[in-house]
Motif scaffolding. Structure first.
Motif, short mmCIF file in Angstrom:
data_model
loop_
_atom_site.label_atom_id
_atom_site.label_comp_id
_atom_site.label_asym_id
_atom_site.label_seq_id
_atom_site.Cartn_x
_atom_site.Cartn_y
_atom_site.Cartn_z
N GLU A 19 -71.22 -17.24 -62.61
CA GLU A 19 -72.31 -16.96 -63.56
C GLU A 19 -73.58 -16.52 -62.84
OE1 GLU A 19 -70.42 -19.81 -63.59
OE2 GLU A 19 -69.18 -19.20 -65.30
N GLN A 20 -73.89 -17.19 -61.73
CA GLN A 20 -75.09 -16.80 -60.97
C GLN A 20 -74.95 -15.39 -60.42
OE1 GLN A 20 -74.91 -20.26 -58.31
NE2 GLN A 20 -77.01 -20.78 -58.91
N ILE A 21 -73.76 -15.04 -59.96
CA ILE A 21 -73.51 -13.70 -59.42
C ILE A 21 -73.64 -12.66 -60.54
CG2 ILE A 21 -71.81 -12.19 -58.31
CD1 ILE A 21 -70.66 -14.77 -56.97
N GLU A 22 -73.05 -12.96 -61.68
CA GLU A 22 -73.11 -12.03 -62.83
C GLU A 22 -74.55 -11.76 -63.25
OE1 GLU A 22 -68.85 -13.05 -65.01
OE2 GLU A 22 -70.72 -13.78 -65.90
N GLU A 23 -75.31 -12.83 -63.32
CA GLU A 23 -76.72 -12.74 -63.72
C GLU A 23 -77.50 -11.85 -62.75
OE1 GLU A 23 -77.72 -14.33 -66.46
OE2 GLU A 23 -79.74 -13.47 -66.19
N LYS A 24 -77.30 -12.10 -61.46
CA LYS A 24 -78.00 -11.33 -60.42
C LYS A 24 -77.61 -9.86 -60.48
CE LYS A 24 -80.37 -12.98 -57.72
NZ LYS A 24 -81.85 -13.15 -57.75
N ILE A 25 -76.33 -9.60 -60.69
CA ILE A 25 -75.85 -8.21 -60.72
C ILE A 25 -76.44 -7.46 -61.91
CG2 ILE A 25 -73.78 -6.80 -61.10
CD1 ILE A 25 -72.35 -8.63 -59.13
N LYS A 26 -76.59 -8.15 -63.03
CA LYS A 26 -77.23 -7.51 -64.20
C LYS A 26 -78.64 -7.07 -63.86
CE LYS A 26 -75.07 -9.85 -67.97
NZ LYS A 26 -75.29 -11.10 -68.70
N GLU A 27 -79.40 -7.96 -63.19
CA GLU A 27 -80.76 -7.62 -62.77
C GLU A 27 -80.77 -6.40 -61.86
OE1 GLU A 27 -81.98 -12.23 -62.11
OE2 GLU A 27 -82.80 -10.81 -60.64
N LEU A 28 -79.90 -6.44 -60.85
CA LEU A 28 -79.86 -5.33 -59.89
C LEU A 28 -79.47 -4.03 -60.58
CD1 LEU A 28 -78.07 -7.06 -56.85
CD2 LEU A 28 -80.45 -6.29 -56.93
N GLY A 29 -78.47 -4.10 -61.46
CA GLY A 29 -78.00 -2.91 -62.16
C GLY A 29 -79.09 -2.28 -63.00
N ASP A 147 -83.29 -2.52 -49.60
CA ASP A 147 -84.11 -2.16 -50.75
C ASP A 147 -83.81 -3.00 -51.98
OD1 ASP A 147 -85.42 0.37 -49.57
OD2 ASP A 147 -83.30 0.58 -49.11
N TYR A 148 -82.55 -3.38 -52.15
CA TYR A 148 -82.13 -4.24 -53.26
C TYR A 148 -81.27 -5.34 -52.67
CZ TYR A 148 -83.27 -0.01 -55.90
OH TYR A 148 -83.90 1.09 -56.41
N LYS A 149 -81.60 -6.59 -52.99
CA LYS A 149 -80.73 -7.65 -52.49
C LYS A 149 -80.49 -8.70 -53.56
CE LYS A 149 -84.30 -10.37 -50.34
NZ LYS A 149 -85.05 -10.67 -49.14
N GLY A 150 -79.29 -9.27 -53.50
CA GLY A 150 -78.92 -10.30 -54.45
C GLY A 150 -79.51 -11.64 -54.06
N PHE A 151 -79.01 -12.20 -52.96
CA PHE A 151 -79.42 -13.53 -52.54
C PHE A 151 -79.70 -13.56 -51.03
CE2 PHE A 151 -76.23 -14.03 -55.95
CZ PHE A 151 -76.96 -14.76 -56.88
N ASP A 152 -80.71 -14.34 -50.65
CA ASP A 152 -80.91 -14.68 -49.25
C ASP A 152 -80.13 -15.94 -48.96
OD1 ASP A 152 -82.87 -12.86 -47.94
OD2 ASP A 152 -84.09 -13.43 -49.69
#
Ligand code: IMP
Ligand code: MG
Length: 185
Positions: A19-29, A147-152
């Motif tokens: 779920e956390q990955i999905e959420e982050k990918i939506k933001e990035l997309g 330029d775009y990152k999901g998680f540190d």
């Protein structure tokens, strides 16, 4: 508290859930869709780790683009050749005059991405940017633009969602910390 999940005989410590990955990918997309609206974009997946991320990221985008793949291999086993990288599968598309977004699973030392960016630059793209799901600033040897990152993440070894240990665990839908000292193979 990190949840434990089993995979075969392994107990894996979940770092990021599906779920956390999905959420982050939506933001990035949606950020990428906004930033590249109206431009000719080529999304380049770096094989093989970025495949799951690339598929989900592109499905969360709302603009047209092309997809291509590149594969590199490392000679990092030899101490004196750290960062020496070779292209084992090149792009099929020409990137000259196009906006390129390189999609990585993880930027760790930055050595492979650094090499890749130098190589791609010689082909004169109109723009060259990087999107990575995971970023390990603490391990950086070469400065590379992200330029775009999901998680540190801190200096830990992780598997899942495309990331492997000896080609295993790529299909996990979550990202887990993996203790390499427990494995002999
Ligand atoms: P670099 O050190 O930034 O050149 O990263 C090289 C490659 O090593 C990455 O693209 C990954 O494929 C792999 N890698 C680095 N850290 C990890 C990790 O924690 N798990 C799995 N693969 C990793
Ligand atoms: Mg990789």
């Amino acid at each position: 508290m990190h949840e434990k999940k089993s995979y075969g005989e392994d107990q894996l410590k979940v770092i990021f859930t599906r779920e956390q990955i999905e959420e982050k990918i939506k933001e990035l997309g949606s950020r990428i869709s906004k930033d590249y609206a109206g431009s000719e974009l080529i999304m380049i997946g770096v094989l093989r780790g970025s495949t799951y991320f690339l598929v989900d990221l592109t499905r969360s985008m709302s603009i047209p683009f092309a997809i291509d793949f590149i594969s590199i291999s490392h000679y990092s086993e030899q101490a004196d050749s750290a960062g020496v990288v070779r292209i084992t599968k090149d792009l099929d598309l020409s990137i000259t005059g196009k906006n390129v977004l390189v999609v990585e699973d993880i930027v760790d030392t930055g050595l492979s991405l650094g090499y890749l960016l130098r190589n791609l630059k010689t082909r004169n793209p109109a723009g060259l940017k990087v999107c990575t799901l995971l970023n390990v600033e603490a391990r950086r040897i070469v400065e590379v633009p992200v330029d775009y990152k999901g998680f540190d993440i801190p200096n830990i070894f992780v598997v899942g969602y495309g990331l492997d240990y000896n080609e295993r665990y790529r299909n996990l839908q979550f990202i887990a910390e993996f203790d390499r000292s427990r494995k002999s193979t």
